[in-house]
Scaffold this motif. Sequence first.
Motif, PDB file in Angstrom:
ATOM      1  N   LYS A  57      41.771  18.756  60.166  1.00  0.00           N
ATOM      2  CA  LYS A  57      42.830  18.241  59.210  1.00  0.00           C
ATOM      3  C   LYS A  57      42.701  19.052  57.954  1.00  0.00           C
ATOM      4  O   LYS A  57      43.789  19.299  57.325  1.00  0.00           O
ATOM      5  CB  LYS A  57      42.799  16.830  59.253  1.00  0.00           C
ATOM      6  CG  LYS A  57      43.603  16.223  60.531  1.00  0.00           C
ATOM      7  CD  LYS A  57      43.518  14.390  60.596  1.00  0.00           C
ATOM      8  CE  LYS A  57      43.964  13.843  61.682  1.00  0.00           C
ATOM      9  NZ  LYS A  57      43.881  12.604  61.723  1.00  0.00           N
ATOM     10  N   GLU A  61      45.314  21.452  56.088  1.00  0.00           N
ATOM     11  CA  GLU A  61      45.807  21.288  54.837  1.00  0.00           C
ATOM     12  C   GLU A  61      45.781  22.309  53.943  1.00  0.00           C
ATOM     13  O   GLU A  61      46.332  22.812  52.963  1.00  0.00           O
ATOM     14  CB  GLU A  61      45.363  19.947  54.401  1.00  0.00           C
ATOM     15  CG  GLU A  61      45.920  19.257  53.105  1.00  0.00           C
ATOM     16  CD  GLU A  61      47.098  18.880  53.312  1.00  0.00           C
ATOM     17  OE1 GLU A  61      47.973  18.805  52.508  1.00  0.00           O
ATOM     18  OE2 GLU A  61      47.569  18.660  54.414  1.00  0.00           O
ATOM     19  N   LYS A  64      47.913  24.988  54.768  1.00  0.00           N
ATOM     20  CA  LYS A  64      49.614  24.632  54.283  1.00  0.00           C
ATOM     21  C   LYS A  64      49.621  24.823  53.009  1.00  0.00           C
ATOM     22  O   LYS A  64      50.724  25.266  52.447  1.00  0.00           O
ATOM     23  CB  LYS A  64      49.611  23.077  54.667  1.00  0.00           C
ATOM     24  CG  LYS A  64      50.942  22.538  54.346  1.00  0.00           C
ATOM     25  CD  LYS A  64      51.016  21.112  54.793  1.00  0.00           C
ATOM     26  CE  LYS A  64      52.234  20.564  54.261  1.00  0.00           C
ATOM     27  NZ  LYS A  64      52.311  18.997  54.816  1.00  0.00           N
TER      28      LYS A  64
END
Length: 237
Positions: A57, A61, A64
Amino acid sequence: MRQIELGNIKIDVEQKNIKNIHLSVYPPKGKVRISAPERMDLDTIRVFAISKLSWIKKQQELFKNQDRETPREYITKESHYFKGERYLLKVTKHNARPKVILKHRVIELYIRPNTTIEKRKQILDEWYRAELKKIVPKMIKKWEKKIGIKSNEFGIKKMRTKWGSCSTEAKRIWVNLELAKKPTECLEYIIVHELVHLLERSHNKKFVKFMDEFMPKWRFYRDELNRLPFSHIDWHY
C-alpha cells in the motif's frame, strides 16, 4: 499466471524455477506481482502477501503521488534534466555522426536529417549513460573506502521499479539510467544504499544502522528522490 486478491488489491502470481519468492510493485498504477518457486502452494504465497500488505500500500501510494514528466518529443526548446538541473534542448541537423554537447544551460543534440523521435531518445540516453560512467566509478571508490567493502563491478541500465540494485553474490552494483537526470546527492545515496547491501542483504535494523552511520542524511535524499518527477515511460509488463 494466477491471481490472488487481498481486499481491493489484485496480485498476479507467477510460479517458476526459482529458489526464493519475490514481490514487485510496478508504476505507474501500482500493479502488484509475486514471483514464487514452483513448489510453493498458493496459501503460503497468500500468507507472504498478507505480511507485505502495508508495504504494498505504501508503494502504491508513492506511485500515485509521484509526478511524471510529459512524453518527450526531443525538439528544440524542450526541457530536459541533467544532475538535477533544467536544460533546454537545441536540436541541430547535420550530415555527420550524432553527438551531444552540454553548453551553459543548453543540451545541444546534433542529429542527421529525418532522425526519428525514438532514435533521438536513444542518442540522448547513450549520452546520459556515458556521463554516469564518468561519475559512478569515483563515487563507488570513495564510498568503498568509507564503508570498508569492495564491489567487483557496476552497470547502468533502465529499471522500471528500482533506482538501483545489488547482486550480493557477484558483488555487482546496478544503477538506474534515470539517475543521470537527478541531483548528484541522490545518485550518491543510491550508490551508498547498494554498497551497504554488501554488508547486510536485508532492509532490517542492521541495514538502517549502517546507513545512519555512513550517510546520516540518507532519508532526506531518499525523500527528495521520491518527490522528483519520474520519466514518462510507456509501461508494459
